[in-house]
Motif scaffolding. Structure first.
Motif, PDB file in Angstrom:
ATOM      1  N   GLN A 251      39.928  29.534  12.942  1.00 13.32           N
ATOM      2  CA  GLN A 251      39.768  30.813  12.246  1.00 13.32           C
ATOM      3  C   GLN A 251      40.780  31.819  12.807  1.00 13.32           C
ATOM      4  O   GLN A 251      40.936  31.937  14.012  1.00 13.32           O
TER       5      GLN A 251
ATOM      6  N   ARG B  85      42.356  20.592   6.274  1.00 11.73           N
ATOM      7  CA  ARG B  85      42.577  22.003   5.942  1.00 11.73           C
ATOM      8  C   ARG B  85      41.408  22.871   6.364  1.00 11.73           C
ATOM      9  O   ARG B  85      41.570  24.072   6.599  1.00 11.73           O
ATOM     10  N   ASP B  86      40.221  22.270   6.455  1.00  8.47           N
ATOM     11  CA  ASP B  86      39.055  23.068   6.841  1.00  8.47           C
ATOM     12  C   ASP B  86      38.876  23.159   8.354  1.00  8.47           C
ATOM     13  O   ASP B  86      37.972  23.847   8.825  1.00  8.47           O
ATOM     14  N   THR B  87      39.695  22.413   9.081  1.00  7.98           N
ATOM     15  CA  THR B  87      39.470  22.392  10.542  1.00  7.98           C
ATOM     16  C   THR B  87      40.377  23.345  11.288  1.00  7.98           C
ATOM     17  O   THR B  87      40.261  23.465  12.498  1.00  7.98           O
ATOM     18  N   GLN B  88      41.285  24.010  10.565  1.00  4.60           N
ATOM     19  CA  GLN B  88      42.174  24.921  11.274  1.00  4.60           C
ATOM     20  C   GLN B  88      41.373  26.091  11.821  1.00  4.60           C
ATOM     21  O   GLN B  88      40.378  26.510  11.245  1.00  4.60           O
TER      22      GLN B  88
END
Lengths: 173, 395
Positions: free
Chosen positions: A49, A44-47
């Motif tokens: 920006q 979820r944190d790698t999508q």
């Protein structure tokens, strides 16, 4: 209710039903969505920006579905379940829906099922999941122009079916 | 005609919603997923931001694509390097050939442009003339040449032998040398026949004669060959006169000392004559028919041998009395530029040579350029294909 639960409650039903429409098989849809959500949660944190979160989530879901569709071991099961899907599709309409609407819906979805995946999936994402063309573009890895032309082509092909055309015309009138 | 009728978006949306919403969402499946999410969270927290894996893209196929791309680039680069190496070797070989080459092309280019190098500079001249005995010259020249005549060689035979023997000096006080010469002359346009006639006259004036002559005036390059026999003493003089008739392409003279061979022959002849004389004396004293026949047989045998030896001596006399000079006369195909070329002419030739060299270099380099271009094209096409394939597409 923590973030996870809230996210799940918000996104799961729609994602599951999308996967169900794509895979036409309940067990496969549940499995694919579970895989997709686990992966989506983990990354979820790698999508990127600024990327549409919906598009990103559905990209994972569509990927998982396509993996299921392409899996040779499951292809036969999917084909065997296609009949079951038709039964579900026909049976599932609630009793309060008018008989004419129900029949029209069955015909339309049957015409949709006749389309190839490259046309069927964008239609499901657009007209069921409610994704924008930009989000679908992200989800299936194609340019927005391609998405647009595919949607148009899908609608044109569906309208080729005389019954569907008559029904829709009847509905429009 | 294309049917542009499309299904209504609202109807499509409604139909899909009707079918999909009728499908119940399993609460147990959601619960299982929630548990799985918690378990996954405990086992492996969310990946840090710097490990930006492409969402939803399976890692292994992506790695495979990268590996294929890298492998193809390595293969193409390797083959390119190998080919370039091979070409470099070939170029070295070509350079070696070129290093040898300049004599050929430049000389041919010069002749093509009508520039001809001075004879002395380009053609090695081998003049090997042993000093002829000065004492032998006058008598042989003045006495033998008129007798032999200018039309044909002196007839060899037993009757002519004494005359020849008288004409040449005795072997005791002279050195016998067989002289030969070869001159290649290039003369001006239309002068071949005249020069051949002049050479014949020159040899006749010096007491020589023409041995053979042939002239070819047809075709693009008239030429002639004349072989003259010149008295030994006048040989060098005639060679000099012949050289003055045109531009000498090649000149070679040689001398072979046959003095010992001549002396040996002379001794054998003397011995045979003495033996014959003795047998004649014995023949005069013979009484029986058998003795007479036996002695006569010996005399015949010695006579035959004597004639052979005298024939050889005559031939040697002829060879040593007259030197053989063979002159090849050819016509210059282009105007012979004797004087140094003018500045304009030199500049023009330089320009033509430079243009030819440039064209040659261009043609020889075109292979490498085309090959490198093709390789680059293949590389770009491969990269483009890899990029197309690597671009994540779901459906």
């Amino acid at each position: 209710m923590d973030d996870r639960t809230a996210w799940l409650a918000d996104a799961y039903p729609s994602a599951y039903r999308t996967a169900f429409l794509i895979l036409r098989n309940r067990a496969d849809a549940e499995e694919a969505v579970q895989d997709a959500f686990l992966r989506a949660w983990r990354f979820r944190d790698t999508q990127r920006q600024g990327a549409a979160p919906n598009g990103w989530l559905y990209r994972v879901v569509v990927n998982a579905c396509c993996s299921k569709l392409r899996c040779p071991a499951r292809r036969w099961e999917t084909l065997a379940d296609h009949h079951a899907f038709a039964v579900v599709r026909d049976r599932a309409l609630p009793p309060d829906v008018l008989a004419g609407d129900a029949d029209r819906a069955r015909r339309v979805v049957a015409a949709l099922d006749a389309l190839p995946e490259s046309l069927r999936i964008p239609v499901i994402l657009r007209y069921y999941a409610g994704l924008t063309e930009q989000e679908i573009s992200l989800a299936i890895g194609r340019r927005p122009g391609t998405v647009k032309s595919r949607l148009h082509e899908a609608r044109r092909r569906m309208a080729r079916d005389d019954t569907v055309r008559a029904l829709v015309a009847q509905g429009v009138d | 005609m294309i049917d542009d009728t499309v299904i209504d978006e609202g109807r499509l949306r409604a139909a899909l919603a009707q079918v999909a919403e009728a499908e119940p969402v399993s609460a147990s499946a959601m619960a299982r997923l929630l548990d799985a999410l918690e378990g996954a969270e405990a086992e492996a927290p969310a990946l840090p931001t710097h490990r930006r894996l492409p969402a939803g893209t399976p890692a292994r196929p992506h790695r495979r694509r990268v590996a294929v791309a890298v492998a193809s680039i390595v293969i193409v680069t390797g083959s390119l390097m190998a080919a370039l190496g091979g070409h470099a070797t070939a170029t070295n070989g070509g350079a070696t050939t070129l290093a040898v080459g300049p004599h050929g092309p430049s000389s041919s280019a010069r002749s093509a442009f009508g520039i001809e190098a001075p004879a002395g500079a380009q053609t090695p001249t081998t003049v090997a003339t042993p000093a002829a005995g000065s004492a032998a010259a006058p008598a042989a020249g003045s006495a033998a040449a008129p007798a032999a005549g200018s039309a044909a060689a002196p007839a060899a035979g037993s009757a002519a032998a004494p005359a020849a023997s008288d004409a040449v000096p005795s072997p005791a006080d002279s050195t016998r040398v067989v002289k030969n010469g070869q001159v290649d002359l290039v003369v001006r346009h239309g002068r071949v026949e005249a020069v051949v006639a002049e050479i014949s006259l020159l040899s006749a004036a010096q007491g020589g004669y023409v041995s053979s002559t042939s002239t070819s005036l047809g075709g693009g390059a008239p030429s002639g060959t004349v072989v003259v026999e010149i008295p030994e003493a006048q040989f060098e003089l005639v060679v000099d006169q012949v050289r003055a008739l045109g531009r000498v392409e090649e000149l070679s003279t040689s001398g072979r000392d046959v003095t010992s061979q001549y002396v040996d022959l002379q001794a054998q002849i003397t011995a045979a004559q003495q033996a014959e004389q003795r047998y004649l004396t014995i023949l005069g004293q013979a009484t029986s028919i058998g003795d007479i026949l036996a002695v006569q047989q010996q005399i015949d045998s010695i006579d035959t041998q004597l004639q052979q030896l005298q024939g050889q001596q005559q031939l040697l006399d002829q060879q040593t009395t007259y030197g053989t000079l063979s002159v090849s006369v050819a016509e210059s195909s282009k105007v012979v530029v004797v004087a140094a070329p003018s500045g304009w002419s030199r500049a023009w030739h330089n320009a033509v040579n430079g243009f030819a060299a440039g064209a040659e270099a261009l043609v020889s380099a075109s292979g490498l350029v085309a090959f490198v271009g093709l390789c680059l094209l293949a590389l770009v096409a491969g990269a483009w294909l890899v990029w197309r394939r690597a671009r994540p597409r779901v459906v």
